[in-house]
Design an enzyme around this catalytic site. Sequence first.
Site, PDB file in Angstrom:
ATOM      1  N   CYS A 123       0.358  -1.174  -0.058  1.00 17.44           N
ATOM      2  CA  CYS A 123       0.197   0.159   0.318  1.00 17.44           C
ATOM      3  C   CYS A 123       1.175   0.955   0.215  1.00 17.44           C
ATOM      4  O   CYS A 123       1.563   1.805  -1.155  1.00 17.44           O
ATOM      5  CB  CYS A 123      -0.923   0.186   1.215  1.00 17.44           C
ATOM      6  SG  CYS A 123      -1.968   1.176   0.285  1.00 17.44           S
ATOM      7  N   HIS A 226      -3.567  -4.903   0.865  1.00 18.28           N
ATOM      8  CA  HIS A 226      -3.157  -5.470   1.346  1.00 18.28           C
ATOM      9  C   HIS A 226      -3.197  -6.779   1.387  1.00 18.28           C
ATOM     10  O   HIS A 226      -4.322  -7.462   2.313  1.00 18.28           O
ATOM     11  CB  HIS A 226      -3.851  -5.281   2.952  1.00 18.28           C
ATOM     12  CG  HIS A 226      -3.608  -3.270   3.160  1.00 18.28           C
ATOM     13  ND1 HIS A 226      -2.535  -2.807   4.394  1.00 18.28           N
ATOM     14  CD2 HIS A 226      -3.880  -2.109   2.445  1.00 18.28           C
ATOM     15  CE1 HIS A 226      -2.740  -1.771   4.169  1.00 18.28           C
ATOM     16  NE2 HIS A 226      -3.341  -0.764   3.411  1.00 18.28           N
ATOM     17  N   GLU A 228      -1.451  -9.088   3.332  1.00 17.10           N
ATOM     18  CA  GLU A 228      -1.412  -9.839   4.844  1.00 17.10           C
ATOM     19  C   GLU A 228      -2.651  -9.814   5.545  1.00 17.10           C
ATOM     20  O   GLU A 228      -3.058 -10.830   6.279  1.00 17.10           O
ATOM     21  CB  GLU A 228      -0.935  -8.978   5.828  1.00 17.10           C
ATOM     22  CG  GLU A 228      -1.686  -7.317   6.025  1.00 17.10           C
ATOM     23  CD  GLU A 228      -1.594  -6.073   5.466  1.00 17.10           C
ATOM     24  OE1 GLU A 228      -2.261  -4.883   5.622  1.00 17.10           O
ATOM     25  OE2 GLU A 228      -1.279  -6.235   4.328  1.00 17.10           O
TER      26      GLU A 228
END
Length: 249
Positions: A123, A226, A228
């Site tokens: 990001c 993102h 994650e």
Amino acid sequence: MVPPAEQTTGIMKRPVIGIPLDSEEGGGYSKFPWYALRKNYIESVVAAGGLPVLLPHHPELIDDYVAGLDGLLVPGGAFDVDPALFGASSRHETVVLKEGRTAFEIGITRRMLQLDRPVLGICGGQQLLNVILGGTLIQHIPDEISQPLAHEQPNPRTEPGHMVEVLADSLLHRITGEDSFPVNSAHHQAAAAVGPGVLVSARAPDGVIEAIEQPDAAFCLGVQWHPEYHISAADTKIFDAFLQACGAK
């Protein structure tokens, strides 16, 4: 020959992954200045075989940090890169700066790239990486993109916001094995022009750049979403490939 520590423990060494922390001068978590990082960054590195090390913003310690790192993950955050750093003559009213964090991240990312060690930007980390590699940024997507998607998605980050289209034969395509996949989206800026030799490896349906990479590097990838949060299998594959490039078994 197996190093003595591995002979005695039977445990292979995990690659050490540096992750710069976020910071605030005070408020929220504490009325005093604090560092923080979301757990899912850390857990994603551990799950992919890495040993995360969290990095406070001390530019004078960059060489000491780098001496112990196998890779660098530059995370996102609720702030922006100073437009002056990519040659802009004005700053959009929505731009929020964290000059200390940005200066530290630029310094340590440049050093890792000079040493050709793996770097993953996420990001805001992708935007920072684009600037370091000679590119520029869109300061506010709604002002510069015609009929843009909701890149600051209204639904939770744990859900998809839109699709990305992946460039064939790119590192991202080799990692994911996908021509397209869903991602989450939480940003108001994006890469604009890219630097010399930088490859745009994914775009959103509205044309916004979603991934960049440096083909000549050992591993240099920036993604605008993102991973994650592991919205799809492609996100997990990104962490796995990053850690493998860092030496994970």
